[in-house]
Design a protein around this motif. Structure first.
Motif, PDB file in Angstrom:
ATOM      1  N   LEU A   1       8.864   5.319 -61.685  1.00 17.54           N
ATOM      2  CA  LEU A   1       8.562   6.049 -62.920  1.00 17.54           C
ATOM      3  C   LEU A   1       8.101   7.471 -62.608  1.00 17.54           C
ATOM      4  N   ASP A   2       7.335   7.644 -61.533  1.00 14.11           N
ATOM      5  CA  ASP A   2       6.909   8.989 -61.124  1.00 14.11           C
ATOM      6  C   ASP A   2       8.117   9.843 -60.724  1.00 14.11           C
ATOM      7  N   SER A   3       9.066   9.233 -60.022  1.00 16.06           N
ATOM      8  CA  SER A   3      10.281   9.961 -59.644  1.00 16.06           C
ATOM      9  C   SER A   3      11.044  10.411 -60.883  1.00 16.06           C
ATOM     10  N   GLU A   4      11.100   9.562 -61.892  1.00 16.62           N
ATOM     11  CA  GLU A   4      11.757   9.944 -63.136  1.00 16.62           C
ATOM     12  C   GLU A   4      11.058  11.143 -63.776  1.00 16.62           C
ATOM     13  N   SER A   5       9.728  11.164 -63.714  1.00 14.34           N
ATOM     14  CA  SER A   5       8.975  12.285 -64.293  1.00 14.34           C
ATOM     15  C   SER A   5       9.258  13.588 -63.546  1.00 14.34           C
ATOM     16  N   VAL A   6       9.339  13.527 -62.220  1.00 14.55           N
ATOM     17  CA  VAL A   6       9.666  14.712 -61.426  1.00 14.55           C
ATOM     18  C   VAL A   6      11.079  15.183 -61.752  1.00 14.55           C
TER      19      VAL A   6
ATOM     20  N   LEU B   1       9.214  13.418 -52.123  1.00 10.45           N
ATOM     21  CA  LEU B   1       8.682  12.046 -52.129  1.00 10.45           C
ATOM     22  C   LEU B   1       7.167  12.068 -52.267  1.00 10.45           C
ATOM     23  N   PRO B   2       6.551  10.925 -52.595  1.00  9.79           N
ATOM     24  CA  PRO B   2       5.090  10.861 -52.731  1.00  9.79           C
ATOM     25  C   PRO B   2       4.394  11.287 -51.447  1.00  9.79           C
ATOM     26  N   GLU B   3       3.219  11.876 -51.588  1.00  7.88           N
ATOM     27  CA  GLU B   3       2.492  12.448 -50.441  1.00  7.88           C
ATOM     28  C   GLU B   3       2.183  11.426 -49.354  1.00  7.88           C
TER      29      GLU B   3
ATOM     30  N   ALA C   1      11.562  26.517 -55.073  1.00 10.92           N
ATOM     31  CA  ALA C   1      10.421  27.287 -55.581  1.00 10.92           C
ATOM     32  C   ALA C   1       9.515  26.461 -56.492  1.00 10.92           C
ATOM     33  N   MET C   2       9.993  25.332 -56.986  1.00  8.34           N
ATOM     34  CA  MET C   2       9.183  24.463 -57.847  1.00  8.34           C
ATOM     35  C   MET C   2       8.262  23.550 -57.045  1.00  8.34           C
ATOM     36  N   SER C   3       8.441  23.503 -55.723  1.00 11.18           N
ATOM     37  CA  SER C   3       7.793  22.468 -54.911  1.00 11.18           C
ATOM     38  C   SER C   3       6.274  22.467 -55.033  1.00 11.18           C
ATOM     39  N   GLU C   4       5.674  23.638 -55.093  1.00 17.35           N
ATOM     40  CA  GLU C   4       4.206  23.694 -55.194  1.00 17.35           C
ATOM     41  C   GLU C   4       3.717  23.108 -56.508  1.00 17.35           C
ATOM     42  N   ASP C   5       4.385  23.481 -57.599  1.00 19.11           N
ATOM     43  CA  ASP C   5       4.008  22.929 -58.907  1.00 19.11           C
ATOM     44  C   ASP C   5       4.248  21.432 -58.964  1.00 19.11           C
ATOM     45  N   ILE C   6       5.345  20.979 -58.380  1.00 20.12           N
ATOM     46  CA  ILE C   6       5.651  19.545 -58.381  1.00 20.12           C
ATOM     47  C   ILE C   6       4.582  18.762 -57.638  1.00 20.12           C
ATOM     48  N   GLN C   7       4.099  19.328 -56.530  1.00 20.31           N
ATOM     49  CA  GLN C   7       3.063  18.634 -55.768  1.00 20.31           C
ATOM     50  C   GLN C   7       1.753  18.577 -56.547  1.00 20.31           C
ATOM     51  N   LYS C   8       1.421  19.666 -57.225  1.00 22.45           N
ATOM     52  CA  LYS C   8       0.185  19.695 -58.021  1.00 22.45           C
ATOM     53  C   LYS C   8       0.256  18.760 -59.215  1.00 22.45           C
ATOM     54  N   LYS C   9       1.389  18.749 -59.880  1.00 18.91           N
ATOM     55  CA  LYS C   9       1.517  17.965 -61.115  1.00 18.91           C
ATOM     56  C   LYS C   9       1.744  16.474 -60.863  1.00 18.91           C
ATOM     57  N   PHE C  10       2.532  16.151 -59.828  1.00 20.11           N
ATOM     58  CA  PHE C  10       2.978  14.767 -59.656  1.00 20.11           C
ATOM     59  C   PHE C  10       2.600  14.142 -58.314  1.00 20.11           C
ATOM     60  N   GLY C  11       2.074  14.941 -57.382  1.00 16.88           N
ATOM     61  CA  GLY C  11       1.736  14.399 -56.068  1.00 16.88           C
ATOM     62  C   GLY C  11       2.957  14.127 -55.214  1.00 16.88           C
ATOM     63  N   TYR C  12       4.082  14.792 -55.527  1.00 14.76           N
ATOM     64  CA  TYR C  12       5.303  14.670 -54.735  1.00 14.76           C
ATOM     65  C   TYR C  12       5.449  15.918 -53.866  1.00 14.76           C
TER      66      TYR C  12
ATOM     67  N   ASN D   1       8.285  -0.672 -52.072  1.00 12.09           N
ATOM     68  CA  ASN D   1       7.219   0.290 -52.392  1.00 12.09           C
ATOM     69  C   ASN D   1       7.538   1.704 -51.889  1.00 12.09           C
ATOM     70  N   GLY D   2       8.796   2.082 -51.935  1.00 14.01           N
ATOM     71  CA  GLY D   2       9.174   3.429 -51.537  1.00 14.01           C
ATOM     72  C   GLY D   2      10.266   3.986 -52.435  1.00 14.01           C
ATOM     73  N   HIS D   3      10.129   5.236 -52.789  1.00 17.19           N
ATOM     74  CA  HIS D   3      11.151   5.878 -53.612  1.00 17.19           C
ATOM     75  C   HIS D   3      11.073   7.378 -53.394  1.00 17.19           C
ATOM     76  N   GLN D   4      12.233   8.046 -53.384  1.00 20.64           N
ATOM     77  CA  GLN D   4      12.276   9.485 -53.173  1.00 20.64           C
ATOM     78  C   GLN D   4      13.400  10.108 -54.004  1.00 20.64           C
ATOM     79  N   ILE D   5      13.407  11.431 -54.073  1.00 23.74           N
ATOM     80  CA  ILE D   5      14.438  12.159 -54.808  1.00 23.74           C
ATOM     81  C   ILE D   5      15.237  12.987 -53.818  1.00 23.74           C
ATOM     82  N   ASP D   6      16.514  12.685 -53.679  1.00 25.10           N
ATOM     83  CA  ASP D   6      17.425  13.437 -52.822  1.00 25.10           C
ATOM     84  C   ASP D   6      18.184  14.441 -53.688  1.00 25.10           C
ATOM     85  N   ILE D   7      18.049  15.719 -53.362  1.00 22.62           N
ATOM     86  CA  ILE D   7      18.687  16.775 -54.153  1.00 22.62           C
ATOM     87  C   ILE D   7      19.760  17.446 -53.305  1.00 22.62           C
TER      88      ILE D   7
END
Length: 359
Positions: free
Chosen positions: A123-128, A212-214, A186-197, A228-234
């Motif tokens: 669900l967190d990956s979907e939010s990111v 992926l989660p921190e 360039a979104m990576s910093e905001d993504i880490q702050k908002k979602f912990g990814y 218990n693992g999930h990531q976003i491949d772009i």
């Protein structure tokens, strides 16, 4: 001897006459009372009928209002079909493209066999994913498309108004054009702050990055499934490489027909609540959408073979009979002649805007 009454008849006759008149008067009175009684009953019946008719009308009105409320609730919280404003160079590839995905429709309970941790990660990956879609749309008007296993899962199972990840999958595969790849970085910093990814991996030259989660390690393509693992491949895509008419993904060293890939089409919106979508449509703006390649079944058949609808382990890009082909074109031919004139124009516009091609 007869008795006489002054000025009149004999007494017995007079008494008989009076008695008769009294009887007649009594009968008239009874008749009047009966008529009054019948009249009262009639008035009561009319009143009851009017009352029942009025009550019936009120009940019918209340029933209609209740039905309208229920209908409105169902429409807003499940599938609300509304025309989305058209934009140059955009097409819709599914009947769901004009359907608003609501927050309620996007919710699903934790499936049996899926841990709470894995459920939350997906669900967190979907939010990111949704954040990247909104941000890229706002910053560049650019699309984000499903790719590879995520496109396959959506094509097989995406019957609802929302794009939903597979809880048993290890990643979410999405694609952007090469020129938009740095915008996602360039979104990576905001993504880490908002979602912990965190941005765990990035290769600018080969157009590949992983969020992926921190507290999670990167999942590789050789792992069939990670609990218990999930990531976003772009994945970043280049047009007209390695030759004209192809789209190329450098990290995968994989090419497929441009006519199967472009024009990217609006597939489904990201989740919205009632107030947000009301404001968006009121302002004449377009909801943010998940995109899909133009011809998913042909592209998927080129990637995975004619049996792509049959679930198999390891449908990746690393080789083997169950993995994606690297030369994923002309097997079969995606028949570019089947594109309508509007689709051709949309493809040209997208190539001009996002591929750097000139027409």
């Amino acid at each position: 001897m007869k008795n006489h009454v002054e000025g009149g008849e004999d007494y017995p006759n007079s008494m008989q006459s009076h008695t008769s008149h009294r009887k007649d008067d009594h009968r008239h009175a009874e008749d009047n009372e009966e008529m009054v009684s019948k009249g009262s009953k009639m008035e009561c019946m009319v009143t009851r009928v009017k009352s029942r008719t009025l009550v019936g009308r009120w009940f019918a009105l209340l029933y209609l209002l209740a039905a309208l409320v229920v209908l409105n609730h169902v429409l807003w919280n499940n599938k609300v079909t509304r025309p989305l404003p058209a934009k140059e160079g955009e097409v819709s590839i599914s009947s769901s493209s004009n359907t608003i995905c609501t927050e309620k429709a996007s919710f699903r309970p934790r499936p049996k066999g899926v841990s709470k941790k894995q459920y939350k990660r997906v669900l967190d990956s979907e939010s990111v994913f949704q954040y990247i879609i909104e941000k890229l749309k706002a910053d560049a008007g650019a699309p984000v498309t499903l790719m590879y296993g995520s496109m396959l899962h959506e094509f097989r199972n995406g019957t609802g108004p929302c794009v939903q990840c597979n809880f048993n999958d290890k990643d979410l595969d999405i694609g952007v054009f090469a020129q938009h790849f740095p915008l996602v970085i360039a979104m990576s910093e905001d993504i880490q702050k908002k979602f912990g990814y965190k941005l765990e991996f990035v290769d600018r030259g080969y157009l590949m990055m992983v969020f992926l989660p921190e507290n999670q390690k990167r999942v590789t393509s050789n792992q069939k499934r990670v609990v218990n693992g999930h990531q976003i491949d772009i994945h970043g895509f280049e047009c007209n490489r390695p030759r004209a008419g192809l789209v190329y993904q450098p990290w995968m060293k994989q090419a497929f027909a441009m006519d199967a890939f472009l024009p990217l089409g609006k597939h489904k919106t990201i989740p919205y609540n009632h107030d947000d979508i009301e404001q968006i449509t009121k302002d004449g703006h377009q909801p943010a959408c998940v995109y899909m390649p133009f011809n998913p079944p042909c592209l998927l058949e080129n990637l995975y073979g004619s049996d792509f609808m049959t679930p198999r382990e390891g449908r990746g890009v690393t080789g083997g009979s169950n993995h994606a082909r690297l030369d994923a074109f002309n097997n079969p031919d995606c028949k570019p002649s089947s594109l309508s004139s509007a689709d051709r124009e949309a493809s040209k516009t997208q190539q001009s805007l996002w591929c750097g091609s000139k027409y």
